[in-house]
Design a protein around this motif. Structure first.
Motif, mmCIF file in Angstrom:
data_model
loop_
_atom_site.group_PDB
_atom_site.id
_atom_site.type_symbol
_atom_site.label_atom_id
_atom_site.label_comp_id
_atom_site.label_asym_id
_atom_site.label_seq_id
_atom_site.Cartn_x
_atom_site.Cartn_y
_atom_site.Cartn_z
ATOM 1 N N PHE A 59 0.831 -1.212 0.000
ATOM 2 C CA PHE A 59 0.000 0.000 0.000
ATOM 3 C C PHE A 59 0.860 1.255 0.000
ATOM 4 O O PHE A 59 0.566 2.220 -0.700
ATOM 5 N N SER A 60 1.962 1.222 0.800
ATOM 6 C CA SER A 60 2.777 2.435 0.848
ATOM 7 C C SER A 60 3.473 2.665 -0.486
ATOM 8 O O SER A 60 3.625 3.810 -0.921
ATOM 9 N N VAL A 61 3.869 1.547 -1.150
ATOM 10 C CA VAL A 61 4.421 1.710 -2.500
ATOM 11 C C VAL A 61 3.358 2.305 -3.412
ATOM 12 O O VAL A 61 3.617 3.221 -4.213
ATOM 13 N N GLY A 62 2.122 1.792 -3.241
ATOM 14 C CA GLY A 62 1.016 2.305 -4.052
ATOM 15 C C GLY A 62 0.769 3.772 -3.805
ATOM 16 O O GLY A 62 0.477 4.532 -4.730
ATOM 17 N N LEU A 63 0.880 4.201 -2.556
ATOM 18 C CA LEU A 63 0.653 5.610 -2.232
ATOM 19 C C LEU A 63 1.679 6.491 -2.911
ATOM 20 O O LEU A 63 1.355 7.597 -3.376
ATOM 21 N N ILE A 64 2.921 6.006 -2.968
ATOM 22 C CA ILE A 64 3.970 6.826 -3.567
ATOM 23 C C ILE A 64 3.818 6.869 -5.080
ATOM 24 O O ILE A 64 3.927 7.932 -5.697
ATOM 25 N N THR A 65 3.584 5.663 -5.678
ATOM 26 C CA THR A 65 3.556 5.619 -7.153
ATOM 27 C C THR A 65 2.188 5.912 -7.715
ATOM 28 O O THR A 65 2.034 5.988 -8.924
ATOM 29 N N LYS A 66 1.195 6.046 -6.874
ATOM 30 C CA LYS A 66 -0.200 6.270 -7.294
ATOM 31 C C LYS A 66 -0.737 5.116 -8.139
ATOM 32 O O LYS A 66 -1.660 5.280 -8.933
ATOM 33 N N SER A 67 -0.102 3.961 -8.027
ATOM 34 C CA SER A 67 -0.579 2.792 -8.770
ATOM 35 C C SER A 67 0.080 1.565 -8.138
ATOM 36 O O SER A 67 1.095 1.687 -7.470
ATOM 37 N N PHE A 68 -0.542 0.395 -8.347
ATOM 38 C CA PHE A 68 0.068 -0.807 -7.782
ATOM 39 C C PHE A 68 0.913 -1.551 -8.808
ATOM 40 O O PHE A 68 1.431 -2.605 -8.534
ATOM 41 N N ARG A 69 1.025 -0.986 -10.007
ATOM 42 C CA ARG A 69 1.753 -1.717 -11.036
ATOM 43 C C ARG A 69 3.264 -1.598 -10.831
ATOM 44 O O ARG A 69 3.786 -0.544 -10.484
ATOM 45 N N VAL A 70 3.947 -2.730 -11.081
ATOM 46 C CA VAL A 70 5.397 -2.751 -10.864
ATOM 47 C C VAL A 70 6.099 -1.800 -11.819
ATOM 48 O O VAL A 70 7.011 -1.075 -11.448
ATOM 49 N N ASP A 71 5.609 -1.760 -13.091
ATOM 50 C CA ASP A 71 6.347 -0.948 -14.063
ATOM 51 C C ASP A 71 6.246 0.544 -13.761
ATOM 52 O O ASP A 71 7.057 1.316 -14.231
ATOM 53 N N GLN A 72 5.254 0.932 -12.945
ATOM 54 C CA GLN A 72 5.169 2.340 -12.554
ATOM 55 C C GLN A 72 6.357 2.747 -11.685
ATOM 56 O O GLN A 72 6.760 3.895 -11.669
#
Lengths: 187, 122, 358, 295
Positions: D138-151
Motif C-alpha cells: 500500500f505504501s508503494v502504491g501511495l507513492i507511485t499512485k498505482s500498484f503496477r510494478v512498471d510504474q
C-alpha cells in the motif's frame, strides 16, 4: 549414468535411529555433522523424517520393543534406500551379546548394506561407511554390483622357518570355512 | 547477539576447522586403540587367554588347527586381549577396521613352512 | 479448544535417544505429558551377573556412552570395597582427571544440543567445535574418543606420562579461552527468551521430587557428591555451584560454571599428581554388599553391588541420575508449556535414556 | 522517463527465476557453513537434492496433498511471471497468500500431529507477515499512485530514498518466508520435524522445494524494487541485484546469531516493529509533502 542417478549419490539424506545403543555411536554421528568432520560437504543432511531420507543409520542392537519401530521406519523410507549398521552393537549385538533383551544386530530386522565396526566407530569410520554405501548404490545403478564374499579372511603366518613378510588382510585369499584343515603349503 | 556476531565473522575469515577426511587422512594418535591385530602370530601358543578375557567374546581360538579367529564386528577395542596375552602376540593398531559389506571373520593361522613336524602329528 | 494427541518420539531429531512423550495439547499448549520408556532396555543388570567381574567394567562403560568414566568409577569402587582393597593415589588422581574431562565434554555437548533444540545452529556447531579438542585430549590419554577403558579393579589400566599432563594443561588453556569466547552468547536475547522462566522447578519441588545434579543445584540445593571426597576430590579445593534461578536458564548457568570448575579441578590434579603405582592387584573374594556413589555429569550415580564369595557377582543395581530427574521433569512439564518448550525442558535436565533403562 | 523492460527480458527472467532462487540458496548454505567454520556443500547442492527427490518412489498418504502442492507451485509460478512482466503488486501479493493457503491446506489434509501443528504455525506466520506485506504494498502504491510494478520504473527517485523504513519491516517478512531464525517456527526441525512438509515425499517434496526457490526470487525481487534507479537500465539491474544479495546476506547473519522464538513472540515483534515502522514512514512522507505543499 543419468542426472537423477548422479544426484542420488550427491545428496544422501540420513535418518538416524538409536535402537538400544549406549549413546556413544549417536554422539559420534552427531560429531560427523559438526565443523571438524562436516559431512554436509557430501550433501549429507540429517533429516529426522523417514519420508525424506535415503540412508538409515542404525546404532545399537535391536530389542523386543524397538524392533517394530525400526521396521516401521524402514518401511516408511521411499526407495532407493540404504541401511548402515553402526558399531559393534548395530552389527552383531557387540558387548550386549548375552543381555536377555537383545535380539542381535540390525540385520535381524532390516537388510543391512554396510557394517561399520568399532565401539563406537570414529567419525572417520562413519564417513567411510557412508561413502561405501554410496559406492554400493552406484554399482547397483550401473548393474555392476557383485555380491560380497562371506567367508573368513585368512592371514597365514609361517612358523618353523624364517618368518616370511606377513601379508595383511588386504590381499589374502578367503578360505572356505573356519574349521577346515589348514592348507599344507609345502614347497 | 554481539558475542555470536564476533564469532561468525571471525569464522568467515578464518581457516575452516574441517578435516577433509577421505582426502586428507590424519595419523592416529600414539597408543590409540583402533583395532586389534594378531601381529606376531608366530609366537602364539594358543593358550586361549585372549578368548577367555575378551568381554564381548569376539575371539575364538582353535588350538587343534592352530587358528585364531576374530569377529571384527563384535570387537570393542578394549585392549584386554593385548594385555592378557603372555607372548605379546596381539597388538592394538591405531587404524580402525574398515567398514564392510558382509560379516567376515578375520582368521590368523600358523602354517608350517618347512614341515619338519606336520601339525597333525605334533 | 480441540484437544489432540501428539506422540513425541521415539524417533525425533531433538533426542538422540528413543523416548516417547505422549503429549495432550490444546492448540500449542501442553496439558498432559506422559513419558513412555523401554526402547533402550537391554538387560545389563542381568548381564552383570553372568559375566566375569573384570568384563563388567566394559559393560558398565557402555551403560552410557556420554559418561563412561563415572559409571566405571562407581562400579570399580564398589568392587574394590567388596574386595577390601583401595586404588593407589596416582590411580585415584587419574580417575579424577578422566571424570572431570568427561564432565567437560558432556556439558559442552549438552550446551550444543540445547542450541540445536532452540534452533540456534551456529551455537551448536561452535560448541561442538570446541568439544572436539577435549575429545582429542581424551584420545591421547586413553586411546579412544568415547569409551576410555581406563579403570580397572584396583586402579587404572594406563598411566599418564608427564608429556600427556603438559598436553592436557595446554588443552585446558584452549578450552578456557574458547569458553570465554562464547560466554557472551549465553546472554543473548533470544536464548534468554527461550530458557528463562521455562521449566520452573522450585527448591521445595526439587526436594520433594528428589532432583539430583545440576537440576537440583539450579534450584538452589547445594548437593554435590564430590564434596564427600571420594577418589582425589578430598585433596582438591572447590565449592559446589549453586544457582537460584530454578528454570532452564539456571541449569544452563550451573553447567557453564561447572565447566570452569572442572578445568580448575584438572589443573589442581595436574599440579598435585603423586607418583607411584597405578594398580593394586588382588584376588580377594568378593563377599558382602557395597554401595558406591559418584557424581556423574548429570548428578548422583548410585551402584549397589552384592557378592556371595563366588567368582561372579550376585547382584548389581544401578540408579542413574536421569532416573531421579524424571519425576522433576514431569513436574515441570505438567505446569503447562508450549510444544516448542517440551524439547527445551526435557533437555534442560540433560536426559540420558540409555543410562536410565539400561 | 518511461523505462519498460523488453518482453524477451521478462520471458527470460521468469524462466530463470527458480534457478536464481536455487543459486541463492546454494550460496546461502555455503556461506552459513563458512560462518560455522566448516566447508559446506557444493553451490549446486539444492539442485541435486531436488533432482534426487524426483527420482524417488512415492509414498503419499493422501491424494489431496498432491493437488495442494501443485496449486502451491502454480500460484507462485503465476505471481513470478506477473512480477517479471511488471504486473500488479497487489495481485502478486494475493496470489502468494493464496499459495500459502494451499500449502496450509496440504498440511491440514493429513492426519499427523506434527503436520497439524505445522499448519497452525503457518497460519500464525501469515498472521504475522501479511499485514506488513500488505502495508508495504500500500505504501508503494501511495507513492507511485498505482500498484503496477512498471510504474516504479517511472519514478523520479528510487523508492528507498522515500520509504526506507518499510524495507526494514519487509526484513521480518523475508526472514519468515526464508524459514530462517528467529522466525523459522513453522518448519522447526527440532520441534516439529519440518512441520507442514512432514508427510510429503519424493517428487512432491521436490515441488515444495521448487516453490521455495520461487519464493526466494519473489520476495527478493519485491524488496529490490526499492532500489530501482529510474532512467538507467544498467544501473537498475546492478543495484537491484546488489541490493537483493545484500538483503540475503543480512538475513544469513541474523539466522546465525539468533535462536528460534515462540510464535507469540513473533506476532508481537512483527506487530510492534513491522507495522509501526511502515506507519511512521508513510506519516513522515505525508507530513513532508504537506509542509512542502503548504510552503
Amino acid at each position: 549414468m543419468g542426472i537423477v542417478e548422479k544426484s542420488r549419490l550427491k545428496s544422501p539424506w540420513i535418518l538416524h535411529y538409536d535402537c538400544s545403543s549406549c549413546n556413544g555411536c549417536d554422539i559420534e554421528i552427531l560429531a560427523c555433522l559438526t565443523p571438524y568432520y562436516d559431512i554436509e560437504r557430501f550433501g549429507i543432511l540429517s533429516k529426522g523424517n523417514p519420508k525424506h531420507s535415503d540412508v538409515l543409520l542404525v546404532t545399537g542392537g535391536v530389542n523386543h520393543r524397538n524392533k517394530t519401530v525400526l521396521k516401521n521406519l524402514y518401511d516408511q523410507m521411499p526407495a532407493p534406500k540404504v541401511v548402515i549398521a553402526i558399531g559393534a552393537c548395530g552389527s552383531t549385538g557387540g558387548i550386549f551379546h548375552n543381555c536377555y533383551n537383545i535380539l542381535g544386530g540390525a540385520d535381524k530386522i532390516v537388510p543391512v548394506d554396510v557394517y561399520v565396526p568399532g565401539c563406537p566407530p570414529r567419525p572417520e569410520a562413519i564417513i567411510d561407511g557412508v561413502v561405501k554405501a554410496l559406492d554400493k548404490l552406484k554399482h547397483l545403478q550401473n548393474g555392476t554390483w557383485k555380491e560380497p564374499e562371506t567367508g573368513p579372511i585368512v592371514v597365514e603366518t609361517a612358523v618353523g622357518a624364517k618368518p616370511a613378510p606377513a601379508a595383511k588382510y588386504a590381499n589374502a585369499a578367503p578360505a572356505p570355512t573356519l574349521n577346515s584343515q589348514p592348507t599344507n603349503k609345502e614347497a | 547477539m554481539p558475542g555470536m556476531l564476533k564469532i561468525i565473522f571471525g569464522n568467515l575469515f578464518k581457516k575452516r576447522a574441517t578435516r577433509l577426511y577421505p582426502f586428507e587422512k590424519r595419523a592416529p594418535f600414539e597408543n590409540a586403540r583402533g583395532s586389534m591385530d594378531f601381529a606376531h602370530m608366530e609366537n602364539c601358543i594358543f593358550c586361549n587367554l585372549c578368548a577367555k578375557n575378551c568381554p564381548p567374546k569376539a575371539i575364538t581360538v582353535d588350538r587343534a588347527n592352530k587358528r585364531n579367529a576374530l569377529d571384527p564386528l563384535r570387537c570393542i577395542q578394549c585392549g584386554v586381549c593385548a594385555e592378557a596375552c603372555p607372548k605379546k602376540v596381539i597388538e592394538m593398531r591405531g587404524q580402525y577396521n574398515e567398514p564392510c559389506y558382509a560379516k567376515r571373520t578375520h582368521v590368523a593361522a600358523q602354517v608350517v613352512k618347512c614341515a619338519q613336524t606336520p601339525p597333525e602329528q605334533k | 479448544m480441540v484437544k489432540s494427541t501428539i506422540t513425541f518420539g521415539p524417533q525425533h531429531p531433538v533426542f538422540p535417544e528413543p523416548i516417547q512423550f505422549i503429549l495432550k495439547v490444546v492448540d500449542e499448549k501442553v496439558v498432559l505429558a506422559e513419558p513412555q520408556i523401554g526402547y533402550v532396555h537391554r538387560g545389563i543388570e542381568k548381564a552383570f551377573e553372568l559375566n566375569d567381574p573384570k568384563d563388567n567394567i566394559f559393560l558398565a562403560e557402555r551403560i552410557c556412552g556420554i559418561c563412561p568414566a563415572p559409571h566405571t568409577t562407581a562400579y570399580v569402587r564398589g568392587v574394590e570395597s567388596l574386595m577390601g582393597i583401595e586404588a593407589p593415589p596416582r590411580a585415584k588422581y587419574i580417575r579424577t582427571i578422566m571424570n572431570e574431562l568427561n564432565r567437560i565434554h558432556s556439558h559442552i555437548l549438552w550446551a550444543g544440543l540445547l542450541g540445536d533444540a532452540i534452533g540456534f545452529e551456529s551455537y551448536f556447531m561452535q560448541t561442538w567445535n570446541y568439544r572436539e579438542k577435549v575429545l582429542d585430549a581424551i584420545e591421547k590419554i586413553s586411546g579412544h574418543r568415547v569409551t576410555y577403558a581406563m579403570n580397572a579393579i584396583g586402579g587404572v589400566r594406563r598411566d599418564m606420562t608427564n608429556e600427556q599432563l603438559r598436553g592436557l594443561e595446554k588443552t585446558m588453556d584452549y578450552v578456557e579461552s574458547s569458553l570465554e569466547n562464547i560466554e557472551d552468547v549465553m546472554k543473548d536475547y533470544t536464548i534468554k527468551k527461550r530458557t528463562q522462566g521455562i521449566g520452573i522447578l522450585t527448591e521445595e519441588e526439587a526436594r520433594r521430587d528428589g532432583a539430583v545434579g545440576p537440576t537440583a543445584r539450579a534450584s538452589g540445593i547445594s548437593q554435590d557428591l564430590r564434596t564427600s571426597g571420594y577418589d582425589a576430590y578430598g585433596d582438591l579445593k572447590f565449592e559446589p555451584v549453586v544457582v537460584n534461578n530454578c528454570d532452564s536458564y539456571g541449569r544452563f548457568a550451573v553447567r557453564w560454571q561447572e565447566l570452569k570448575q572442572s578445568i580448575d579441578l584438572i589443573r589442581q590434579c595436574i599440579v598435585k599428581m603423586p607418583s607411584g603405582e597405578i594398580l593394586t592387584k588382588s584376588n580377594n573374594p568378593m563377599n558382602g554388599e557395597a554401595i558406591s556413589r559418584v557424581e556423574a555429569p548429570r548428578g548422583e550415580l548410585f551402584y549397589y553391588i552384592k557378592g556371595n564369595g563366588s567368582k561372579k557377582l550376585e547382584r548389581v543395581k544401578v540408579r542413574t541420575p536421569t532416573f531421579a530427574n524424571i519425576i522433576p521433569t514431569v513436574t515441570m512439564l505438567s505446569k503447562g508449556c508450549q510444544v516448542a518448550d517440551v524439547s527445551v525442558i526435557v533437555l534442560s535436565m540433560d536426559p540420558c535414556i540409555s543410562c536410565t533403562e539400561r | 522517463m518511461n523505462f519498460q523492460p523488453s518482453i524477451l527480458f521478462s520471458i527470460l527472467l521468469s524462466i530463470a527465476a527458480p534457478f536464481i532462487g536455487m543459486l541463492i540458496l546454494g550460496f546461502d548454505r555455503k556461506i552459513t557453513a563458512r560462518m560455522q567454520n566448516r566447508v559446506g556443500p557444493p553451490i549446486l547442492q539444492p539442485f541435486y537434492d531436488v533432482v534426487k527427490l524426483f527420482g524417488k518412489s512415492e509414498l503419499m498418504v493422501k491424494k489431496a496433498q498432491i493437488l495442494f502442492a501443485l496449486m502451491f507451485v502454480g500460484t507462485l509460478l503465476l505471481s513470478t511471471v506477473l512480477l517479471c512482466f511488471g504486473g500488479d503488486l497487489l495481485v502478486i501479493f494475493f496470489l502468494i497468500s493464496t499459495g500459502m493457503i494451499f500449502y496450509t491446506l496440504g498440511a491440514y489434509s493429513v492426519k499427523s500431529g506434527f503436520s497439524f501443528i505445522g499448519g497452525n504455525r503457518e497460519l500464525y506466520q501469515m498472521l504475522a507477515y501479511e499485514p506488513i506485506f500488505m502495508l508495504t504494498v500500500f505504501s508503494v502504491g501511495l507513492i507511485t499512485k498505482s500498484f503496477r510494478v512498471d510504474q516504479i520504473f517511472g519514478l523520479e527517485v528510487p523508492l528507498v530514498a522515500i520509504i526506507p523504513l518499510p524495507l526494514v519491516s519487509m526484513m521480518i517478512v523475508f526472514l519468515i518466508k526464508m524459514q530462517k531464525s528467529p522466525f523459522d517456527i513453522s518448519t522447526a526441525h527440532t520441534e516439529i520435524i519440518s512441520g507442514p512438509m512432514i508427510e510429503y515425499s519424493g517428487g512432491y517434496l521436490a515441488l515444495l522445494k521448487i516453490a521455495h526457490w520461487y519464493e526466494i526470487f519473489l520476495v527478493i525481487g519485491i524488496m529490490s524494487l526499492f532500489f530501482v534507479v529510474p532512467g538507467n537500465p544498467v544501473l537498475t539491474v546492478v543495484s537491484m541485484a546488489a541490493a537483493g544479495l545484500a538483503i540475503y546476506f543480512v538475513s544469513i547473519i541474523i539466522d546465525n546469531v539468533t535462536a528460534r522464538v515462540h510464535w507469540n513472540t513473533m506476532l508481537r515483534l512483527s506487530a510492534a516493529i513491522g507495522i509501526t515502522l511502515i506507519v511512521v514512514n508513510v506519516a513522515i512522507v505525508y507530513i513532508v509533502a504537506y509542509i512542502a505543499g503548504g510552503a
